[in-house]
Design an enzyme around this catalytic site. Structure first.
Site, PDB file in Angstrom:
ATOM      1  N   ILE A  52       7.360   3.196  27.042  1.00 59.64           N
ATOM      2  CA  ILE A  52       7.267   2.063  26.111  1.00 59.64           C
ATOM      3  C   ILE A  52       6.989   0.766  26.861  1.00 59.64           C
ATOM      4  O   ILE A  52       6.182  -0.064  26.428  1.00 59.64           O
ATOM      5  CB  ILE A  52       8.555   1.949  25.262  1.00 59.64           C
ATOM      6  CG1 ILE A  52       8.644   3.126  24.282  1.00 59.64           C
ATOM      7  CG2 ILE A  52       8.598   0.625  24.498  1.00 59.64           C
ATOM      8  CD1 ILE A  52       9.977   3.249  23.571  1.00 59.64           C
ATOM      9  N   LYS A  55       3.399   0.501  27.580  1.00 58.19           N
ATOM     10  CA  LYS A  55       2.622   0.162  26.378  1.00 58.19           C
ATOM     11  C   LYS A  55       2.759  -1.315  26.032  1.00 58.19           C
ATOM     12  O   LYS A  55       1.768  -1.975  25.695  1.00 58.19           O
ATOM     13  CB  LYS A  55       3.080   1.036  25.210  1.00 58.19           C
ATOM     14  CG  LYS A  55       2.768   2.506  25.405  1.00 58.19           C
ATOM     15  CD  LYS A  55       3.493   3.387  24.396  1.00 58.19           C
ATOM     16  CE  LYS A  55       3.254   4.873  24.699  1.00 58.19           C
ATOM     17  NZ  LYS A  55       4.033   5.772  23.831  1.00 58.19           N
ATOM     18  N   GLN A  99       7.772   6.911  19.041  1.00 57.36           N
ATOM     19  CA  GLN A  99       7.963   7.445  20.390  1.00 57.36           C
ATOM     20  C   GLN A  99       8.721   8.769  20.315  1.00 57.36           C
ATOM     21  O   GLN A  99       9.833   8.839  19.779  1.00 57.36           O
ATOM     22  CB  GLN A  99       8.740   6.435  21.246  1.00 57.36           C
ATOM     23  CG  GLN A  99       8.884   6.843  22.699  1.00 57.36           C
ATOM     24  CD  GLN A  99       7.548   6.827  23.433  1.00 57.36           C
ATOM     25  OE1 GLN A  99       6.735   5.950  23.241  1.00 57.36           O
ATOM     26  NE2 GLN A  99       7.335   7.821  24.290  1.00 57.36           N
ATOM     27  N   ASP A 124      -1.659   6.676  17.068  1.00 60.45           N
ATOM     28  CA  ASP A 124      -1.469   7.859  17.911  1.00 60.45           C
ATOM     29  C   ASP A 124      -2.342   9.012  17.437  1.00 60.45           C
ATOM     30  O   ASP A 124      -2.530   9.993  18.161  1.00 60.45           O
ATOM     31  CB  ASP A 124      -0.004   8.298  17.884  1.00 60.45           C
ATOM     32  CG  ASP A 124       0.732   7.941  19.171  1.00 60.45           C
ATOM     33  OD1 ASP A 124       0.052   7.747  20.190  1.00 60.45           O
ATOM     34  OD2 ASP A 124       1.968   7.862  19.146  1.00 60.45           O
ATOM     35  N   LEU A 381     -10.298 -28.327 -35.801  1.00 64.13           N
ATOM     36  CA  LEU A 381     -11.124 -27.128 -35.914  1.00 64.13           C
ATOM     37  C   LEU A 381     -11.117 -26.299 -34.636  1.00 64.13           C
ATOM     38  O   LEU A 381     -11.478 -25.130 -34.645  1.00 64.13           O
ATOM     39  CB  LEU A 381     -12.561 -27.519 -36.274  1.00 64.13           C
ATOM     40  CG  LEU A 381     -12.715 -28.152 -37.660  1.00 64.13           C
ATOM     41  CD1 LEU A 381     -14.064 -28.812 -37.796  1.00 64.13           C
ATOM     42  CD2 LEU A 381     -12.523 -27.091 -38.740  1.00 64.13           C
ATOM     43  N   GLY A 384     -12.356 -24.085 -28.483  1.00 65.04           N
ATOM     44  CA  GLY A 384     -12.381 -22.801 -27.780  1.00 65.04           C
ATOM     45  C   GLY A 384     -12.522 -22.905 -26.277  1.00 65.04           C
ATOM     46  O   GLY A 384     -13.248 -22.114 -25.660  1.00 65.04           O
TER      47      GLY A 384
END
Length: 926
Positions: A52, A55, A99, A124, A381, A384
């Site tokens: 480790i 790495k 690991q 891996d 009226l 929209g």
């Protein structure tokens, strides 16, 4: 002649240098991006710790953000799987290594744990999915296990072509042998895999042009087995006795190196051969995963599916249409538009909240095109605007295949249960589900109600306690003993600093300082903060509070406003981050002291609690249109007393998600003189965003009313003027449209007029409106039928908007903030409303002086005015002229960041005026 040595150290160093450059290129693409790797370890084995550390060192050298996640030997399988899930769902990590072996006192299924790693993070290459893809030859869509990948790189370094060669792999483990076989096969070698049951192993080895050994037996393969000139890759790591070494042993491979190098053409040493390459390939896979992540999550890289509408004639009711459409699962829509799983909080299957951390992830991405939809001066009226907003979004997305987001306000339950109804759009241009949109949604408005009423309760409680207690007793309540000591909270430290008291020890304050600290001395008649409720309840408009015997006669008149009129709603809409919201909430002025000082929520000590109550409400809500376009529904301030626009945060996130060629369409409340003016002068000023296009919505029948048409009554048939052709009346009414186009042009933004068609409109009437709009300076004017046809009915509008977004834009604000308050009001009154001048009535003049003195004079202006007319008189249609705009009073929304003058007869009972006006609206069928 001895074999050439293939040095894994040299090749791995070359690989790492290339990876460094790749990471640098990613940072150029996104300065905040960094590949992320997690190494998960269970237990504390020495050999695992060594691997480790190698790495982590390699990752740091390359620029990978590597995290060592340690679990104790007592970790259970469930705990390991939970940790893996957390990493799988964290978008900042692109690789996850488990690991092995798992050094736990509990039984753990290694296969189950390995396969729990998300395939896209399995650097891996050990999951069944990646192994399966490799065995099928999908080399570009999987991760290749690191040791075989390293072996292939070493073979490539020899210059020997793999294609057509005979390759022999000794060993069939899942980590080396089996994937090595597949890798050689798909690189076109003829491959034989040998193992413990192989007959005549030396004979098989002797046929190999390429030999890869990973069987775990020290020096098993002898030199005389090897074909002359073969490439030999030794994956073995074994320890044999050696008295000459301090440790008493040395490392050897599975191949007898001394004899093999005399036969082979190329050979890897042990150590220094395959070992360094395994780590290098692990880093390469992590960088590859990060690249894939960046490529798949580029701003605007959408893979969206749209929902086909089943149009009915006649058009059914809005609720019937909404319920007939099955929405996409909201998590699917989130993925389609580039949101990550850890950026989305699901609220059921049809709505979700979006985490604000997405802003940081996307901050280096370019924005899309920004469009605001507004309208002519409203009439009963209806024009929209909401329907047009959704119709335009459906056209741009489902029909023009552009990335597009709608950003709209959340409606209040007051209008929803009144005559006006909901605000989800209408017909075949809606946000769905309609009920979810119009009612509770995710509870944001309820959070505002709770926060607002907490402030109201704190104000009255503070006034009560100050009126009934001595300074010392009050101080002891505010700074209570805890463990024999008194301690100031951070908010109290802020108050001390505001008072100019530079002390942090409660025991050191003088009596005079205790009095100043403990007493806000609020003038009851100056309290401007009201309680709120998101319901139209007319009997709460004026109330008397404090009538319980426990309040000892401390009664006063008060009122309830509707929740969306709360300043907290405006704060939510204008905030840019959680910290910014905290500061804005703290600055909200709720009253004035008897000495004339403004009293804030920070003075009351509740600003932190308000932030906690609002911590989820600040996250935009994700929904969808009928045709499957994404919609952010967030914040809902009214437009006549607040600024009437959805949130800045929703717009900012949407603009990043759509990408530079995409569009964000938002809506400003009421007419262009109200919502659009505030969108530009307030929202854009605080957001820093610059709009590309204004869409101005108009209807033939509304323009006829502005031309002098008769009044209408809700529930009664429309007068014939509105359903029969009347070009003269229409032409007169177009003056209002012309003025609103002019208002938009004051800000330097192109205007596209959307003529929202009704079945009673004639061709001549529609042509007249379009021609007059263009003559008034509109970039374009187009007819729309999106209510009846969905996005297909707004394609012409979408095309016009797209063209307008490419036209030159010279955006500018209407006024400078540094101008005196009265001058800013005058500019709005004269340029936007068409007033001859303004008149500051005595109370307004007093407030100008007060706010200037208190330091609020540089805030933008948010006019509180009727939305039914350009003037201050609601019954004046068209374009009124020759009027003076009376400013009766001015209020300060310091937290929101604006002053709002009360124009004309706008009621002090703000809720009442809202409900009165809102209940006038009736959007009649097309």
């Amino acid at each position: 002649m001895s074999a050439q040595i293939i040095s894994g150290k040299e090749v791995s160093a070359q690989v790492r240098e290339c990876l460094k450059k790749d990471v640098g290129q990613m940072k150029l693409q996104d300065p905040n991006f960094r590949p992320g790797l997690v190494v998960l370890q269970v237990g504390d084995r020495d050999d695992s710790n060594l691997y480790i550390s190698m790495k982590l060192k390699a990752a740091a050298e390359i620029g990978i953000n590597a995290t060592h996640m340690r679990l104790p030997k007592t970790a259970t399988e469930e705990e390991v799987l939970h940790s893996i899930t957390e990493v799988n769902e964290n978008s900042s990590f692109h690789g996850l290594i488990v690991q092995l072996p798992l050094d736990s006192i509990h039984k753990i299924d290694t296969e189950k744990v390995t396969n729990a790693v998300a395939p896209e993070k399995d650097v891996d290459g050990l999951t069944s999915i990646n192994a399966g893809k490799l065995s099928r030859g999908d080399l570009g869509d999987c991760f290749i296990p690191c040791t075989p990948n390293g072996c292939m790189e070493l073979i490539r370094q020899t210059g020997v072509s793999v294609a057509g060669k005979r390759a022999v792999v000794i060993g069939r483990s899942k980590i080396v042998g089996a994937p090595m076989h597949d890798l050689l096969l798909w690189n076109h070698a003829t491959v034989t895999t040998c193992h413990s049951k192989t007959v005549d192993l030396p004979g098989e080895v002797g046929k190999a042009d390429i030999l890869v050994v990973g069987i775990g037996k020290a020096e098993m393969v002898k030199g005389d087995w090897i074909k002359k000139g073969a490439v030999v890759i030794d994956c073995g790591i074994n320890h044999i006795p050696d008295k000459s070494k301090a440790s008493g042993k040395r490392v050897v491979g599975d191949v007898h190196y001394a004899s093999a190098k005399e036969q082979a053409g190329f050979i890897t040493p042990v150590p220094g051969g395959v070992g360094p390459m395994t780590v290098a390939m692990l880093m390469a896979n992590t960088v590859l995963s990060a690249k894939r992540f960046l490529d798949s999550h580029k701003s605007g890289n959408w893979n969206i599916s749209y929902t086909k509408l089943n149009l009915q004639k006649p058009v059914p009711s809005d609720i019937a249409i909404s319920r007939s459409c099955v929405p996409k699962p909201i998590d699917r829509l989130a993925r389609e538009v580039g949101l990550l799983s850890d950026e989305v909080e699901l609220y059921g299957k049809t709505k979700a909240k979006v985490q604000l951390n997405i802003i940081k992830r996307l901050q280096a991405q370019p924005d899309g095109k920004y469009v605001v939809v507004t309208g002519i001066t409203p009439t009963p009226l209806g024009e929209g605007k909401s329907t047009t907003t959704i119709g335009l979004v459906q056209a741009l997305g489902a029909h023009m295949k552009l990335n597009v987001f709608a950003c709209v306000r959340q409606p209040s339950q007051g209008p929803t249960f009144g005559i006006k109804g909901g605000a989800a759009g209408g017909g075949y241009s809606q946000v769905i589900p309609m009920e979810e949109f119009n009612l509770h949604l995710t509870g944001d408005i309820h959070a505002i109600t709770a926060a607002n009423n907490l402030v109201a309760a704190a104000i009255d409680a503070r006034m009560f306690h100050e009126a009934t207690q001595s300074d010392k007793a009050l101080y002891n309540r505010l700074v209570p003993l805890s463990g024999g000591q008194r301690t100031f909270s951070p908010i109290q430290i802020n108050r001390l600093k505001k008072l100019g008291i530079e002390k942090t020890d409660p025991s050191t304050l003088t009596e005079e300082e205790i009095t100043r600290f403990a007493r806000l001395d609020i003038e009851p008649s100056s309290v401007t903060w009201q309680r709120v409720l998101d319901t139209n309840d007319r009997f709460l408009r004026k109330i008397t509070i404090g009538q319980s015997p426990t309040e000892k006669g401390h009664t006063r008149e008060a009122q309830f406003d509707i929740t969306v009129a709360s300043e907290i709603m405006a704060v939510l809409a204008l905030t840019s981050s959680l910290e910014d919201m905290r500061q804005r909430l703290a600055k909200m002025v709720v009253a004035t002291s008897r000495s004339g000082e403004p009293i804030t929520t920070e003075d009351l000590g509740v600003s932190g609690a308000l932030t906690v109550l609002m911590r989820d409400a600040i996250k935009p809500n994700l929904m969808q249109t009928l045709e499957g376009n994404p919609v952010f529904v967030h914040a809902g301030p009214f437009a006549n007393i607040a600024h009437g626009n959805s949130s800045i945060l929703a717009d900012k996130i949407a603009l990043k998600l759509v990408g530079p060629e995409g569009f964000v369409v938002t809506e400003a409340g009421f007419g262009a003189d109200i919502g659009m003016e505030k969108f530009f002068n307030i929202k854009c000023r605080y957001s820093g965003l610059r709009p590309h296009v204004v869409v101005l919505v108009a209807t033939v029948r509304a323009l006829k009313m502005h031309g002098g048409g008769p009044t209408v009554t809700a529930g009664m048939p429309l007068p014939k003027e509105y359903i029969e052709e009347n070009l003269e009346l229409l032409e007169k009414g177009c003056s209002n449209m012309r003025k609103q186009i002019e208002n938009a042009q004051h800000f330097g933004v192109p205007v596209v007029v959307a003529v929202n068609g009704f079945k009673t409109d004639t061709e001549a009437e529609l042509d007249l409106v379009c021609s007059m709009a263009k003559a008034a300076g509109a970039f374009d004017a187009v007819r729309c039928s999106h209510w009846a046809e969905g996005g297909a009915g707004a394609v012409a509008l979408g095309q016009a908007v797209q063209r307008a977004s490419e036209a030159p834009s010279n955006f500018k604000f209407l006024y400078d903030l540094e101008l005196p308050i009265a001058d800013k009001i005058r500019i709005i009154g004269q340029k936007i409303y068409g007033a001859d001048d303004i008149e500051l009535l005595p109370e307004a003049q007093r407030k100008v002086e007060l706010y200037t003195k208190q330091g609020f004079g540089n805030l933008p202006i948010c006019m509180a005015k009727t939305h039914l007319s350009l003037s201050h008189e609601a019954d004046k249609k068209g374009v009124p002229t020759g009027f003076v705009l009376p400013i009766r009073d001015i209020r300060a929304s310091v937290g929101s960041g604006f002053l709002f003058p009360l124009v004309g007869t706008v009621s002090v009972l703000l809720q009442q005026v809202h409900l009165k006006f809102l209940c006038l609206f009736v959007y009649t069928p097309h």
